[in-house]
Scaffold this active site. Structure first.
Site, PDB file in Angstrom:
ATOM      1  N   THR A 127     -10.299 -24.726   1.298  1.00  0.00           N
ATOM      2  CA  THR A 127     -10.593 -24.929  -0.121  1.00  0.00           C
ATOM      3  C   THR A 127     -11.328 -26.257  -0.292  1.00  0.00           C
ATOM      4  O   THR A 127     -11.606 -26.956   0.699  1.00  0.00           O
ATOM      5  CB  THR A 127      -9.293 -24.984  -0.951  1.00  0.00           C
ATOM      6  OG1 THR A 127      -8.603 -26.192  -0.633  1.00  0.00           O
ATOM      7  CG2 THR A 127      -8.393 -23.788  -0.656  1.00  0.00           C
ATOM      8  N   ASP A 146      -6.180 -11.852  -1.662  1.00  0.00           N
ATOM      9  CA  ASP A 146      -6.698 -11.373  -2.946  1.00  0.00           C
ATOM     10  C   ASP A 146      -7.079 -12.506  -3.896  1.00  0.00           C
ATOM     11  O   ASP A 146      -7.780 -12.275  -4.876  1.00  0.00           O
ATOM     12  CB  ASP A 146      -5.637 -10.516  -3.647  1.00  0.00           C
ATOM     13  CG  ASP A 146      -5.410  -9.177  -2.969  1.00  0.00           C
ATOM     14  OD1 ASP A 146      -6.067  -8.908  -1.943  1.00  0.00           O
ATOM     15  OD2 ASP A 146      -4.568  -8.410  -3.460  1.00  0.00           O
ATOM     16  N   CYS A 185       0.826  -1.210   0.000  1.00  0.00           N
ATOM     17  CA  CYS A 185       0.000   0.000   0.000  1.00  0.00           C
ATOM     18  C   CYS A 185       0.863   1.264   0.000  1.00  0.00           C
ATOM     19  O   CYS A 185       0.392   2.343  -0.351  1.00  0.00           O
ATOM     20  CB  CYS A 185      -0.934  -0.015   1.204  1.00  0.00           C
ATOM     21  SG  CYS A 185      -1.793  -1.595   1.380  1.00  0.00           S
TER      22      CYS A 185
HETATM   23  P1  FAD Z   1       0.023 -10.297  -1.857  1.00  0.00           P
HETATM   24  O1  FAD Z   1       0.264  -9.327  -0.780  1.00  0.00           O
HETATM   25  O2  FAD Z   1       0.023  -9.828  -3.264  1.00  0.00           O
HETATM   26  O3  FAD Z   1       1.096 -11.451  -1.700  1.00  0.00           O
HETATM   27  C1  FAD Z   1       1.132 -12.543  -2.556  1.00  0.00           C
HETATM   28  C2  FAD Z   1       2.557 -13.018  -2.705  1.00  0.00           C
HETATM   29  O4  FAD Z   1       2.518 -14.314  -3.239  1.00  0.00           O
HETATM   30  C3  FAD Z   1       3.362 -12.182  -3.684  1.00  0.00           C
HETATM   31  O5  FAD Z   1       4.520 -11.675  -3.085  1.00  0.00           O
HETATM   32  C4  FAD Z   1       3.711 -13.143  -4.819  1.00  0.00           C
HETATM   33  O6  FAD Z   1       5.016 -12.945  -5.331  1.00  0.00           O
HETATM   34  C5  FAD Z   1       3.602 -14.485  -4.133  1.00  0.00           C
HETATM   35  N1  FAD Z   1       3.263 -15.563  -5.052  1.00  0.00           N
HETATM   36  C6  FAD Z   1       2.280 -15.590  -5.983  1.00  0.00           C
HETATM   37  N2  FAD Z   1       2.257 -16.750  -6.615  1.00  0.00           N
HETATM   38  C7  FAD Z   1       3.256 -17.505  -6.076  1.00  0.00           C
HETATM   39  C8  FAD Z   1       3.720 -18.806  -6.334  1.00  0.00           C
HETATM   40  N3  FAD Z   1       3.173 -19.587  -7.267  1.00  0.00           N
HETATM   41  N4  FAD Z   1       4.762 -19.271  -5.601  1.00  0.00           N
HETATM   42  C9  FAD Z   1       5.331 -18.490  -4.638  1.00  0.00           C
HETATM   43  N5  FAD Z   1       4.923 -17.237  -4.359  1.00  0.00           N
HETATM   44  C10 FAD Z   1       3.894 -16.757  -5.073  1.00  0.00           C
HETATM   45  N6  FAD Z   1      -5.070  -2.509   0.065  1.00  0.00           N
HETATM   46  C11 FAD Z   1      -5.641  -1.710   0.970  1.00  0.00           C
HETATM   47  O7  FAD Z   1      -6.478  -2.193   1.742  1.00  0.00           O
HETATM   48  N7  FAD Z   1      -5.316  -0.384   1.066  1.00  0.00           N
HETATM   49  C12 FAD Z   1      -4.404   0.188   0.243  1.00  0.00           C
HETATM   50  O8  FAD Z   1      -4.106   1.388   0.363  1.00  0.00           O
HETATM   51  C13 FAD Z   1      -3.793  -0.615  -0.742  1.00  0.00           C
HETATM   52  N8  FAD Z   1      -2.888  -0.092  -1.582  1.00  0.00           N
HETATM   53  C14 FAD Z   1      -2.282  -0.902  -2.496  1.00  0.00           C
HETATM   54  C15 FAD Z   1      -1.350  -0.346  -3.350  1.00  0.00           C
HETATM   55  C16 FAD Z   1      -0.702  -1.138  -4.295  1.00  0.00           C
HETATM   56  C17 FAD Z   1       0.280  -0.509  -5.218  1.00  0.00           C
HETATM   57  C18 FAD Z   1      -0.998  -2.535  -4.351  1.00  0.00           C
HETATM   58  C19 FAD Z   1      -0.310  -3.406  -5.357  1.00  0.00           C
HETATM   59  C20 FAD Z   1      -1.937  -3.097  -3.504  1.00  0.00           C
HETATM   60  C21 FAD Z   1      -2.589  -2.288  -2.577  1.00  0.00           C
HETATM   61  N9  FAD Z   1      -3.545  -2.818  -1.704  1.00  0.00           N
HETATM   62  C22 FAD Z   1      -4.149  -2.003  -0.795  1.00  0.00           C
HETATM   63  C23 FAD Z   1      -3.944  -4.237  -1.765  1.00  0.00           C
HETATM   64  C24 FAD Z   1      -3.209  -5.087  -0.753  1.00  0.00           C
HETATM   65  O9  FAD Z   1      -1.845  -4.901  -0.891  1.00  0.00           O
HETATM   66  C25 FAD Z   1      -3.584  -6.546  -0.973  1.00  0.00           C
HETATM   67  O10 FAD Z   1      -4.959  -6.681  -0.755  1.00  0.00           O
HETATM   68  C26 FAD Z   1      -2.857  -7.512  -0.061  1.00  0.00           C
HETATM   69  O11 FAD Z   1      -1.475  -7.367  -0.170  1.00  0.00           O
HETATM   70  C27 FAD Z   1      -3.256  -8.943  -0.423  1.00  0.00           C
HETATM   71  O12 FAD Z   1      -2.486  -9.863   0.286  1.00  0.00           O
HETATM   72  P2  FAD Z   1      -2.210 -11.311  -0.329  1.00  0.00           P
HETATM   73  O13 FAD Z   1      -1.405 -12.049   0.659  1.00  0.00           O
HETATM   74  O14 FAD Z   1      -3.472 -11.910  -0.797  1.00  0.00           O
HETATM   75  O15 FAD Z   1      -1.360 -11.050  -1.659  1.00  0.00           O
END
Ligand code: FAD
Length: 565
Positions: free
Chosen positions: A268, A278, A43
């Site tokens: 799942t 996400d 973020c």
């Molecule tokens: P992520 O944080 O994306 O982490 C997933 C990780 O899994 C990544 O590092 C990726 O490399 C890894 N991965 C994927 N596939 C594989 C694989 N096959 N093998 C190994 N590793 C893998 N949300 C808010 O609520 N407020 C905000 O202000 C906000 N601002 C944001 C700004 C930006 C620029 C971005 C990109 C996102 C923002 N978000 C915000 C959204 C928030 O960051 C996400 O909702 C949150 O990070 C989701 O967490 P996650 O663990 O699902 O995925």
């Protein structure tokens, strides 16, 4: 000893690992992350590009080493999970040139969602960036500092697109924003977006609405209508898609958009496999529909739940509601729950109130105005959603309204909320209380509202009445509205034929309501315009700007366009 493999090392993955370790000191935890960073501040990324955050280290909340040490987790970066075999309970990991299998007792999937990057003819001739992680951030930052681009086109005007537009404009670039929909920021409605559009243009940013990018060359992007927008670099921010390609043949149930299907315990369809963040769909708190809400707060909450459920608890995730807030220069835009466009699409009955309030006591200097749109159930007054556009204090109010949505409070409950007050922060009747009073008045029949979209439907023979002062009226009114200022209404009531329907407006809807009460008690049948002339003027100004050529409105200077103040 339980062996847990976690895929993804950021919000959901790292959160799960930390909670799991707090629950179970014995578990073997392996965290596999494709990139070289874990637990970073997605973020905050736009603010490094804009120079607000200057230290690279600040973006990394933990290094693989610090996280591994504190939580005794085997953190493996540059390790991509290429496949999952749920029958044999193992994952296939690619690291460097090697591929190996890692077995699990329990598997957690938090791979997130990646930016959509469509193939556009000619895009190889420009410098096209997406923003998801730290390397993307450095790539954009380095390009700007090393090549000094003059112009940038941001394609897609969601939260990330607008945050990037602000931060690149702050770096001195001439920024254009191109949005395929009719308004920016998908979570808000068109009527609330008008003020945002005007403000975007007032910042010298060209805004192209209802336009897609059909081609690119080295000097810009070409739009659907043939116009060329100058761009030495392009940011693609048209949305994200679950990063679940590696699960294609796993047998784990995925939805139409590649999202992982989970139950309320974040399990799942495969035994001992959990998913979160996400990449999963969850139930919407208001509609009950399965939705994708890629936000940090749900991902973090789910991480805690998965960390508990891995250890035998049965904690349910009770759904998401899309509460979010965005800073755009001095403007704040925030939402929670359903928007009107979604309620309409679902066929769900609703009513709405548009209220305008100051962030703090009127006599205390430095306040901003905010427009609040609150949607509520027509039978029960339960709050279904809210949107706020303003400056200071928007963040405080959206959180009250988010709790109202989450805990199914009504407009009457908003009236009762005892909220912190001192002149620099609020008024004794907080903007959220005020929204509640207006909803109560609508529910009780004391206020019959009409809205922007009803203006064209006002019957020909109805009276259109503007109760602002003569000076305000002279500065502009809605066509066809006559002026009787509120304070002379009782004396001049004889000028009105009370047997006719009367449609009233004022600046924000408050004086109109007082006029409505006076006239109704005199036997008239009246309607009061929700949001008032201020809300109408935002729409007109936005439409004029668009008609003037889609791009930057030269007619609306800073002073006028900052109307939301
Ligand atoms: P992520 O944080 O994306 O982490 C997933 C990780 O899994 C990544 O590092 C990726 O490399 C890894 N991965 C994927 N596939 C594989 C694989 N096959 N093998 C190994 N590793 C893998 N949300 C808010 O609520 N407020 C905000 O202000 C906000 N601002 C944001 C700004 C930006 C620029 C971005 C990109 C996102 C923002 N978000 C915000 C959204 C928030 O960051 C996400 O909702 C949150 O990070 C989701 O967490 P996650 O663990 O699902 O995925």
């Amino acid at each position: 000893m339980m062996k847990v493999v976690i895929v993804g090392g950021v919000a959901g993955g790292a959160g799960t690992a930390a909670r799991l370790r707090r629950n179970d000191e014995q578990a073997e935890i392996i965290m596999l992350e494709r990139g070289s960073y874990i637990s970073y501040a997605n973020c905050g990324l736009p603010y490094y590009i804009g120079g607000v955050i200057t230290e690279k280290e600040a973006l990394q909340l933990q290094t693989p080493e610090s996280f591994g040490t504190r939580f005794h987790v085997d953190v493996r970066t540059m390790s991509e999970v290429a496949a999952v075999d749920t029958a044999r309970k193992c994952v296939v990991v690619k690291h460097g040139g090697e591929t190996y299998e890692e077995s699990y007792d329990k598997l957690v999937l938090s791979p997130g969602a990646g930016p959509v990057r469509p193939g556009i003819p000619g895009m190889e001739k420009n410098h096209v960036f997406t923003l998801r992680n730290i390397p993307d951030t450095y790539a954009i930052h380095d390009y700007v500092t090393e090549h000094n681009p003059v112009s940038c086109a941001v394609i897609g005007a969601g939260f990330i697109g607008l945050e990037m537009a602000e931060n690149l404009a702050e770096q001195g670039l001439k920024v254009s924003v191109v949005e395929g929909a009719s308004h920016v920021m998908p979570p808000i409605d068109m009527d609330m977006a008008h003020g945002v559009h005007n403000y975007i243009r007032s910042k010298g940013i060209d805004l192209y609405l209802g336009q897609t990018c059909t081609a690119m060359d080295g000097s810009g992007v070409i739009l659907k209508n043939g116009a060329k927008v100058p761009a030495d670099m392009v940011i693609m921010s048209i949305g994200v898609r679950p990063d679940t390609g590696f699960l294609k043949d796993s047998g784990i149930e995925l939805g139409a958009r590649g999202e992982i299907i989970v139950n309320t315990y974040m399990e799942t369809s495969a035994a001992d496999v959990y998913a979160l963040g996400d990449a999963v769909s969850v139930e919407h708190v208001v509609s009950g529909q399965k939705v994708l809400i890629p936000l940090a707060s749900p991902a973090n909450k789910q991480g805690r739940i998965v960390g508990d459920n891995l250890c035998g608890k049965k904690t349910a995730y009770k759904g998401s509601q899309g509460t979010s807030v965005m800073k755009f220069f001095d403007m704040t835009v925030a939402v929670t729950g359903e928007k009107e466009e979604s309620l309409k699409a679902q066929g769900r009955p609703y009513r709405k109130a548009i209220t305008t309030s100051a962030s703090q006591a009127g006599y205390y200097p430095g306040g901003d105005m905010m427009t609040i749109k609150t949607l509520f159930d027509p039978e029960t007054a339960v709050i279904l959603g809210a949107q706020i556009v303003g400056g200071k204090g928007v963040d405080k109010r959206i959180d009250d309204l988010a709790n109202a949505v989450r805990f199914k409070l009504t407009g009457y409950d908003l009236q009762e909320m005892e909220l912190a007050y001192a002149p620099p922060f609020s008024s004794a009747k907080d903007p959220v209380n005020m929204a509640g009073y207006v909803i109560g008045n609508i529910m009780d029949g004391l206020m019959r509202p009409f809205y922007l979209e009803d203006l064209d439907q006002i019957p020909e023979d109805a009276i259109r009445l503007d109760v602002r002062t003569e000076g305000e009226y002279a500065g502009g009114t809605i066509p066809g509205f006559i002026n009787i200022p509120l304070d002379s209404l009782r004396d001049r009531m004889g000028e009105l034929d009370l047997s006719k329907d009367i449609y009233i407006t004022c600046q924000i809807g408050l004086r109109g309501y007082i006029a409505q009460r006076i006239l109704d008690q005199a036997g008239a049948r009246t309607w009061n315009m929700s949001g008032g002339y201020r809300f109408y003027e935002m729409k007109v100004r936005d439409e004029q700007s668009q008609a003037a050529g889609m791009g930057l409105c030269t007619a609306c200077g800073m002073e006028k366009a900052a109307l939301w103040k």
